[in-house]
Motif scaffolding. Structure first.
Motif, PDB file in Angstrom:
ATOM      1  N   PHE A  70       0.841  -1.201   0.000  1.00 21.05           N
ATOM      2  CA  PHE A  70       0.000   0.000   0.000  1.00 21.05           C
ATOM      3  C   PHE A  70       0.870   1.243   0.000  1.00 21.05           C
ATOM      4  CE2 PHE A  70      -4.637  -0.529   1.191  1.00 21.05           C
ATOM      5  CZ  PHE A  70      -4.737  -1.698   0.486  1.00 21.05           C
ATOM      6  N   TYR A  73       2.616   1.513  -3.428  1.00 19.36           N
ATOM      7  CA  TYR A  73       1.740   1.701  -4.584  1.00 19.36           C
ATOM      8  C   TYR A  73       0.840   2.926  -4.457  1.00 19.36           C
ATOM      9  CZ  TYR A  73      -1.183   0.382  -8.549  1.00 19.36           C
ATOM     10  OH  TYR A  73      -1.851   0.359  -9.744  1.00 19.36           O
ATOM     11  N   TYR A  74       0.269   3.125  -3.266  1.00 20.37           N
ATOM     12  CA  TYR A  74      -0.670   4.231  -3.103  1.00 20.37           C
ATOM     13  C   TYR A  74      -0.035   5.431  -2.403  1.00 20.37           C
ATOM     14  CZ  TYR A  74      -4.098   0.662  -4.260  1.00 20.37           C
ATOM     15  OH  TYR A  74      -4.787  -0.338  -4.872  1.00 20.37           O
ATOM     16  N   GLY A  75       0.984   5.175  -1.606  1.00 25.73           N
ATOM     17  CA  GLY A  75       1.599   6.248  -0.825  1.00 25.73           C
ATOM     18  C   GLY A  75       2.639   7.031  -1.612  1.00 25.73           C
ATOM     19  N   VAL A 164      -2.631  -4.447  -5.163  1.00 23.32           N
ATOM     20  CA  VAL A 164      -2.074  -3.478  -6.105  1.00 23.32           C
ATOM     21  C   VAL A 164      -2.433  -3.850  -7.542  1.00 23.32           C
ATOM     22  CG1 VAL A 164      -0.246  -2.680  -4.593  1.00 23.32           C
ATOM     23  CG2 VAL A 164       0.176  -4.628  -6.073  1.00 23.32           C
TER      24      VAL A 164
ATOM     25  N   GLN B 177      -7.708  -2.337 -15.560  1.00 23.31           N
ATOM     26  CA  GLN B 177      -6.840  -2.405 -14.388  1.00 23.31           C
ATOM     27  C   GLN B 177      -7.776  -2.704 -13.223  1.00 23.31           C
ATOM     28  OE1 GLN B 177      -3.582  -1.907 -14.828  1.00 23.31           O
ATOM     29  NE2 GLN B 177      -2.912  -2.036 -12.721  1.00 23.31           N
ATOM     30  N   LYS B 178      -7.665  -3.918 -12.658  1.00 22.82           N
ATOM     31  CA  LYS B 178      -8.679  -4.346 -11.700  1.00 22.82           C
ATOM     32  C   LYS B 178      -8.235  -4.160 -10.251  1.00 22.82           C
ATOM     33  CE  LYS B 178     -10.294  -7.745 -15.011  1.00 22.82           C
ATOM     34  NZ  LYS B 178     -10.629  -9.143 -15.283  1.00 22.82           N
ATOM     35  N   TYR B 179      -9.150  -3.691  -9.433  1.00 25.04           N
ATOM     36  CA  TYR B 179      -8.889  -3.535  -8.003  1.00 25.04           C
ATOM     37  C   TYR B 179      -9.930  -4.305  -7.216  1.00 25.04           C
ATOM     38  CZ  TYR B 179      -5.495  -0.143  -9.407  1.00 25.04           C
ATOM     39  OH  TYR B 179      -4.410   0.426  -9.986  1.00 25.04           O
ATOM     40  N   ASP B 180      -9.592  -4.640  -5.977  1.00 26.14           N
ATOM     41  CA  ASP B 180     -10.534  -5.465  -5.220  1.00 26.14           C
ATOM     42  C   ASP B 180     -11.474  -4.663  -4.324  1.00 26.14           C
ATOM     43  OD1 ASP B 180      -8.417  -4.796  -3.643  1.00 26.14           O
ATOM     44  OD2 ASP B 180      -7.946  -6.825  -2.982  1.00 26.14           O
ATOM     45  N   ASN B 184      -9.421   1.173  -2.901  1.00 24.29           N
ATOM     46  CA  ASN B 184      -8.217   1.046  -3.721  1.00 24.29           C
ATOM     47  C   ASN B 184      -8.409   1.626  -5.113  1.00 24.29           C
ATOM     48  OD1 ASN B 184      -6.982  -0.195  -1.635  1.00 24.29           O
ATOM     49  ND2 ASN B 184      -7.022  -2.255  -2.488  1.00 24.29           N
ATOM     50  N   ASN B 187      -8.231   5.419  -4.968  1.00 26.66           N
ATOM     51  CA  ASN B 187      -6.839   5.793  -4.767  1.00 26.66           C
ATOM     52  C   ASN B 187      -6.048   5.690  -6.061  1.00 26.66           C
ATOM     53  OD1 ASN B 187      -5.133   6.696  -2.721  1.00 26.66           O
ATOM     54  ND2 ASN B 187      -5.868   5.059  -1.380  1.00 26.66           N
ATOM     55  N   ALA B 188      -6.314   4.614  -6.801  1.00 24.16           N
ATOM     56  CA  ALA B 188      -5.588   4.370  -8.038  1.00 24.16           C
ATOM     57  C   ALA B 188      -5.909   5.434  -9.080  1.00 24.16           C
ATOM     58  CB  ALA B 188      -5.933   2.982  -8.580  1.00 24.16           C
ATOM     59  N   ASN B 191      -4.085   8.495  -8.240  1.00 26.39           N
ATOM     60  CA  ASN B 191      -2.651   8.370  -8.506  1.00 26.39           C
ATOM     61  C   ASN B 191      -2.330   8.240  -9.987  1.00 26.39           C
ATOM     62  OD1 ASN B 191      -2.018   8.499  -5.831  1.00 26.39           O
ATOM     63  ND2 ASN B 191      -1.891   6.301  -5.537  1.00 26.39           N
ATOM     64  N   ASN B 193      -3.120   5.638 -11.971  1.00 29.71           N
ATOM     65  CA  ASN B 193      -2.803   4.276 -12.403  1.00 29.71           C
ATOM     66  C   ASN B 193      -3.681   3.815 -13.566  1.00 29.71           C
ATOM     67  OD1 ASN B 193      -2.298   3.979  -9.039  1.00 29.71           O
ATOM     68  ND2 ASN B 193      -0.664   3.449 -10.451  1.00 29.71           N
TER      69      ASN B 193
END
Lengths: 219, 284
Positions: A70, A73-75, A164, B177-180, B184, B187-188, B191, B193
């Motif tokens: 985390f 990847y996120y920080g 991630v 782009q998969k997140y659970d 997340n 956040n992605a 960022n 992503n």
């Protein structure tokens, strides 16, 4: 159990297994290198760096991989450091594994009695020779079991890569279950694939341990 | 020595396989007895309801640690009308069917879109909300259609959501782009992503309202769907109670009140009639 479904999912699991192994192996290689470097720093009591290594080991061993991932990847992107999920996964494994490997190597190095080094010196070896011909072979033998255990542990830790967004085995299984709901088949394939990856490692490990079981001689 | 190891490996492997197979057959055999009937729930005094804990404003945990949102408002009423305590079980999108199939929860009230595939695995009650898919992206590069996506661009989705299923089936060329979890995925997106995030349009609209700098470039993608509570397949007593409950709540305009209590602040009054389904009756 629907074998039609299993056949359909096989390629996806294969792809995921390749990713799991690829990132796992890379992470483990880096972990071994970091671990060896840290263990040497501690063994030869290199001033200052020794403290840094000790701090790293404590931080790395006492935080879960999930948190480390985390953070990476996120920080880190918040302060401008952006990495791909793959790099992040490998970095996370290396960061976590480095400390475990360091401890494994350190226990091996410490198990070599001081008299061995002294004997090597009295035979006219220099420090480098003493290390490579006398200390390392014995230390490697003692370190082998914990190192193998760490390798298996790290390969299993890849199962939280979903955090991630890496499509490793675990996430692929969860993802397929979420879309098509063939839970039994997905979980079955998951177990089988992890076994396919981990059983050879564990067998190879025990073979290697047996091969190297010559330490302790004269101790 | 080699032989011994091989033997060991084979034993371990076959043992594990036997265990998995055994467990799965056991699960199949047990399938019928997995849910709790209405009477059993009442008797136990507790109902287990699966909700989101990170899908604001539909199911989330507030600063006091309490569950809140449009789904939770409804869940509270179900508990009150049944006269039982509610045990909230936090769920991820991809777990919703399994939670019902394994009896971990009695009802899923986690913004669960009704689809034909899912209806094969669980029983949906009458709907209480409308939904379509939407795509949100940063102001700097607004994605207004799927064609805006370049070859290297990735679309963020949450594993197990209708957005993922829709894009997988209808637009396999879109790189996902998969997140659970919701947390997340958000956040992605922040960022970078992925270039955009596809999800229920309610969700992406809320995100764009809350986060300056983001625009809902595609407000509607695919078909209009509905969201409904779901129970374990075959749990008829609970299903029919839920259906009666939704119909009778319609008489008091309950879901409009729900909207006004939980969603009005975010979406404003304009979305109220598009979003709310009252008494289980959709417009079509």
């Amino acid at each position: 159990m629907n074998f039609e479904v299993i056949r359909e999912y096989l390629p996806l699991y294969q792809e995921a297994a390749v990713l799991t192994v690829k990132l796992g192996v890379l992470g483990i290689i880096f972990a071994l290198l970091i671990g060896l470097a840290c263990a040497l720093v501690q063994y030869y009591k290199v001033p200052v760096i020794r403290r840094i290594v000790a701090a790293y080991i404590e931080i790395s061993r006492n935080t879960p991989l999930m948190i480390q991932l985390f953070f990476i990847y996120y920080g880190l992107p918040k302060i401008g450091i952006r990495t791909s999920p793959e790099v992040c996964g490998v970095a996370g494994l290396a960061f976590l594994g480095g400390s475990y490997m360091a401890e494994a190597f350190r226990s091996g190095l410490n198990s070599v009695e001081a008299i061995q080094t002294e004997s090597a010196f009295s035979l006219g070896m220099n420090r480098v020779q003493a290390f490579f011909y006398v200390i390392l072979p014995q230390a490697a033998a003692t370190s082998m079991p914990p190192v193998v255990a760490n390798v298996i542990f790290l390969l299993k830790e890849t199962s939280i890569f979903s955090a991630v967004s890496l499509m490793d085995l675990m996430f692929t299984a969860k993802d397929l279950m979420g879309i098509y709901h063939d839970t039994t088949e997905c979980l079955f394939l998951l177990v089988v694939f992890y076994l396919i990856i981990l059983l050879p490692v564990s067998i190879l490990g025990s073979l290697l341990e047996r091969r190297l079981r010559y330490a302790g001689f004269g101790a | 020595m080699k032989k011994h190891n091989l033997c060991k490996a084979v034993t371990v492997l076959s043992f594990s396989l036997a265990l998995t197979l055994g467990a799965s057959f056991l699960a199949m055999a047990d399938e019928k007895a997995i849910y709790r009937t209405l009477d059993e729930i009442k008797e136990s005094g507790v109902i287990n309801i699966g909700v989101f804990s990170d899908k604001y404003p539909f199911g989330y945990v507030d600063e006091n640690g309490d569950y809140q949102g449009y789904d939770v408002y409804f869940a509270e009423r179900i508990g009150a009308d049944l006269g039982v305590e509610i045990n909230y079980v936090s769920t991820e999108a991809a777990n919703r069917v399994e939670y019902l199939e394994t009896g971990k929860v009695d009802i899923i009230l986690a913004n669960f879109t009704v689809t034909a595939d899912r209806a094969e695995k669980v029983d949906f009650a009458l709907p209480y909300m409308n939904v379509a898919l939407g795509v949100v992206s940063p102001e700097g590069r607004v994605i207004e259609s799927l064609e805006d996506l370049g070859e290297k661009d990735r679309m963020i989705v949450i594993s197990g959501t209708t957005a993922e299923i829709y894009l997988t089936e209808n637009n396999p060329e879109v790189r996902l782009q998969k997140y659970d979890t919701y947390a997340n995925a958000k956040n992605a997106l922040e960022n970078g992503n992925g270039v955009a995030w596809a999800n229920d349009n309610t969700e992406v609209i809320a995100f764009a309202i809350q986060n300056p700098g983001y625009v809902v470039g595609i407000p509607e993608l695919g078909s209009q769907d509905t969201i409904a509570p779901a129970v374990t397949k075959g749990n008829e007593s609970l299903l029919s109670w839920l259906n009666d409950e939704i119909v009778s709540l319609g008489e008091e305009n309950f879901f409009h009140a729900d909207y006004e209590a939980t969603l009005l602040e975010i979406y404003g009054a304009d979305y109220e009639d598009t979003l709310v389904v009252e008494g289980g009756k959709t417009a079509e």
